[in-house]
Design a protein around this motif. Structure first.
Motif, PDB file in Angstrom:
ATOM      1  N   ARG A  77       0.839  -1.205   0.000  1.00 20.22           N
ATOM      2  CA  ARG A  77       0.000   0.000   0.000  1.00 20.22           C
ATOM      3  C   ARG A  77       0.873   1.254   0.000  1.00 20.22           C
ATOM      4  NH1 ARG A  77      -4.679   0.517  -2.273  1.00 20.22           N
ATOM      5  NH2 ARG A  77      -5.986   2.009  -1.237  1.00 20.22           N
ATOM      6  N   PHE A  78       1.973   1.212   0.741  1.00 17.45           N
ATOM      7  CA  PHE A  78       2.928   2.308   0.740  1.00 17.45           C
ATOM      8  C   PHE A  78       3.437   2.558  -0.683  1.00 17.45           C
ATOM      9  CE2 PHE A  78       7.554   3.136   0.752  1.00 17.45           C
ATOM     10  CZ  PHE A  78       7.539   4.451   1.199  1.00 17.45           C
TER      11      PHE A  78
ATOM     12  N   LYS B  43       4.450  12.898  -3.770  1.00 19.07           N
ATOM     13  CA  LYS B  43       5.757  13.403  -4.179  1.00 19.07           C
ATOM     14  C   LYS B  43       6.899  12.911  -3.298  1.00 19.07           C
ATOM     15  CE  LYS B  43       4.027  17.446  -6.459  1.00 19.07           C
ATOM     16  NZ  LYS B  43       4.368  18.751  -6.956  1.00 19.07           N
ATOM     17  N   THR B  44       6.610  12.538  -2.057  1.00 18.89           N
ATOM     18  CA  THR B  44       7.671  12.069  -1.161  1.00 18.89           C
ATOM     19  C   THR B  44       7.265  10.751  -0.516  1.00 18.89           C
ATOM     20  OG1 THR B  44       6.834  13.173   0.828  1.00 18.89           O
ATOM     21  CG2 THR B  44       8.292  14.466  -0.604  1.00 18.89           C
ATOM     22  N   TYR B  45       8.272  10.026  -0.060  1.00 17.70           N
ATOM     23  CA  TYR B  45       8.005   8.765   0.637  1.00 17.70           C
ATOM     24  C   TYR B  45       7.285   9.013   1.958  1.00 17.70           C
ATOM     25  CZ  TYR B  45      11.234   6.477  -2.607  1.00 17.70           C
ATOM     26  OH  TYR B  45      11.846   5.975  -3.716  1.00 17.70           O
TER      27      TYR B  45
ATOM     28  N   ALA C  59       3.652   9.440   1.216  1.00 13.49           N
ATOM     29  CA  ALA C  59       3.077   8.139   0.852  1.00 13.49           C
ATOM     30  C   ALA C  59       2.865   7.287   2.100  1.00 13.49           C
ATOM     31  CB  ALA C  59       4.001   7.420  -0.128  1.00 13.49           C
ATOM     32  N   TYR C  60       3.846   7.298   2.998  1.00 11.41           N
ATOM     33  CA  TYR C  60       3.715   6.563   4.252  1.00 11.41           C
ATOM     34  C   TYR C  60       2.533   7.081   5.066  1.00 11.41           C
ATOM     35  CZ  TYR C  60       4.416   5.679   9.181  1.00 11.41           C
ATOM     36  OH  TYR C  60       4.194   5.349  10.503  1.00 11.41           O
ATOM     37  N   GLU C  61       2.401   8.396   5.169  1.00 13.66           N
ATOM     38  CA  GLU C  61       1.304   8.978   5.948  1.00 13.66           C
ATOM     39  C   GLU C  61      -0.058   8.629   5.352  1.00 13.66           C
ATOM     40  OE1 GLU C  61       1.179  10.267   8.894  1.00 13.66           O
ATOM     41  OE2 GLU C  61       3.351  10.263   9.146  1.00 13.66           O
ATOM     42  N   GLU C  62      -0.154   8.573   4.041  1.00 12.23           N
ATOM     43  CA  GLU C  62      -1.425   8.180   3.408  1.00 12.23           C
ATOM     44  C   GLU C  62      -1.773   6.728   3.748  1.00 12.23           C
ATOM     45  OE1 GLU C  62      -3.792   9.946   1.753  1.00 12.23           O
ATOM     46  OE2 GLU C  62      -2.579  11.650   2.404  1.00 12.23           O
ATOM     47  N   ALA C  63      -0.787   5.858   3.714  1.00 10.26           N
ATOM     48  CA  ALA C  63      -1.022   4.458   4.082  1.00 10.26           C
ATOM     49  C   ALA C  63      -1.433   4.360   5.551  1.00 10.26           C
ATOM     50  CB  ALA C  63       0.224   3.620   3.811  1.00 10.26           C
ATOM     51  N   GLU C  64      -0.785   5.135   6.396  1.00  6.03           N
ATOM     52  CA  GLU C  64      -1.136   5.145   7.827  1.00  6.03           C
ATOM     53  C   GLU C  64      -2.553   5.691   8.042  1.00  6.03           C
ATOM     54  OE1 GLU C  64      -0.114   3.833  10.461  1.00  6.03           O
ATOM     55  OE2 GLU C  64       2.047   3.656  10.416  1.00  6.03           O
ATOM     56  N   LYS C  65      -2.930   6.716   7.302  1.00  3.41           N
ATOM     57  CA  LYS C  65      -4.290   7.271   7.437  1.00  3.41           C
ATOM     58  C   LYS C  65      -5.336   6.210   7.126  1.00  3.41           C
ATOM     59  CE  LYS C  65      -3.437  12.074   6.174  1.00  3.41           C
ATOM     60  NZ  LYS C  65      -3.673  13.066   5.120  1.00  3.41           N
TER      61      LYS C  65
ATOM     62  N   PHE D  39      -7.897   4.744   9.885  1.00  4.34           N
ATOM     63  CA  PHE D  39      -9.333   4.922   9.677  1.00  4.34           C
ATOM     64  C   PHE D  39     -10.095   3.638   9.999  1.00  4.34           C
ATOM     65  CE2 PHE D  39     -13.120   4.624   6.988  1.00  4.34           C
ATOM     66  CZ  PHE D  39     -13.795   5.767   7.382  1.00  4.34           C
ATOM     67  N   TYR D  40      -9.567   2.506   9.555  1.00  2.00           N
ATOM     68  CA  TYR D  40     -10.264   1.239   9.752  1.00  2.00           C
ATOM     69  C   TYR D  40      -9.943   0.545  11.075  1.00  2.00           C
ATOM     70  CZ  TYR D  40     -12.010   1.433   5.006  1.00  2.00           C
ATOM     71  OH  TYR D  40     -12.663   1.813   3.872  1.00  2.00           O
ATOM     72  N   PHE D  41      -8.715   0.688  11.555  1.00  2.00           N
ATOM     73  CA  PHE D  41      -8.288  -0.078  12.722  1.00  2.00           C
ATOM     74  C   PHE D  41      -8.059   0.762  13.966  1.00  2.00           C
ATOM     75  CE2 PHE D  41      -6.774  -2.364   8.897  1.00  2.00           C
ATOM     76  CZ  PHE D  41      -7.667  -3.420   8.978  1.00  2.00           C
ATOM     77  N   LYS D  42      -8.291   2.067  13.882  1.00  2.00           N
ATOM     78  CA  LYS D  42      -8.278   2.997  15.032  1.00  2.00           C
ATOM     79  C   LYS D  42      -6.927   3.096  15.747  1.00  2.00           C
ATOM     80  CE  LYS D  42     -12.643   3.541  14.351  1.00  2.00           C
ATOM     81  NZ  LYS D  42     -12.907   4.145  13.084  1.00  2.00           N
ATOM     82  N   ARG D  43      -5.863   2.721  15.073  1.00  2.00           N
ATOM     83  CA  ARG D  43      -4.512   2.919  15.605  1.00  2.00           C
ATOM     84  C   ARG D  43      -3.548   2.896  14.431  1.00  2.00           C
ATOM     85  NH1 ARG D  43      -1.101  -1.377  16.620  1.00  2.00           N
ATOM     86  NH2 ARG D  43      -1.832  -3.363  15.854  1.00  2.00           N
ATOM     87  N   ARG D  44      -2.331   3.361  14.684  1.00  6.62           N
ATOM     88  CA  ARG D  44      -1.322   3.396  13.638  1.00  6.62           C
ATOM     89  C   ARG D  44      -0.597   2.058  13.565  1.00  6.62           C
ATOM     90  NH1 ARG D  44      -0.091   8.509  11.750  1.00  6.62           N
ATOM     91  NH2 ARG D  44       2.068   7.960  11.262  1.00  6.62           N
ATOM     92  N   ARG D  45      -0.151   1.706  12.385  1.00 10.89           N
ATOM     93  CA  ARG D  45       0.600   0.458  12.193  1.00 10.89           C
ATOM     94  C   ARG D  45       2.017   0.599  12.759  1.00 10.89           C
ATOM     95  NH1 ARG D  45       0.183  -4.943  10.407  1.00 10.89           N
ATOM     96  NH2 ARG D  45       2.329  -5.540  10.071  1.00 10.89           N
ATOM     97  N   TYR D  46       2.666   1.719  12.463  1.00 15.89           N
ATOM     98  CA  TYR D  46       4.019   2.017  12.941  1.00 15.89           C
ATOM     99  C   TYR D  46       3.984   3.332  13.704  1.00 15.89           C
ATOM    100  CZ  TYR D  46       5.341  -1.564   9.577  1.00 15.89           C
ATOM    101  OH  TYR D  46       5.441  -2.743   8.897  1.00 15.89           O
ATOM    102  N   SER D  47       4.943   3.517  14.586  1.00 12.10           N
ATOM    103  CA  SER D  47       4.946   4.740  15.404  1.00 12.10           C
ATOM    104  C   SER D  47       5.364   5.963  14.604  1.00 12.10           C
ATOM    105  CB  SER D  47       5.847   4.570  16.622  1.00 12.10           C
ATOM    106  OG  SER D  47       7.169   4.301  16.216  1.00 12.10           O
TER     107      SER D  47
END
Length: 68
Positions: free
Chosen positions: A19-20, A28-30, A33-39, A43-51
């Motif tokens: 997904r990343f 434009k930046t990694y 892209a990472y933040e979009e994957a985290e969002k 949204f679905y799991f109510k917590r972040r995957r990575y810190s």
């Protein structure tokens, strides 16, 4: 709420990485892209995957070092 399959795949470490990379083509930046994957994940799991992005990079770096 029904969770789409492409979101359930985020539960796997390689699914989050895929997904990343999907967002890398759109952003434009990694970091963005990472933040979009985290969002999406949050949204679905109510917590972040990575810190943080640095944490994600560390995990990916370890993964690729094991392959070689």
């Amino acid at each position: 709420m029904t969770i789409p399959f492409e979101i359930l795949v985020l539960l796997r470490p390689d699914g989050f990485e895929e997904r990343f990379h999907h967002f890398c083509r759109k952003e434009k930046t990694y970091v963005k892209a990472y933040e979009e994957a985290e969002k999406e994940y949050e949204f679905y799991f109510k917590r972040r995957r990575y810190s943080s992005y640095d944490s994600f990079r560390t995990v990916m770096s370890r993964k690729y070092k094991k392959r070689n």
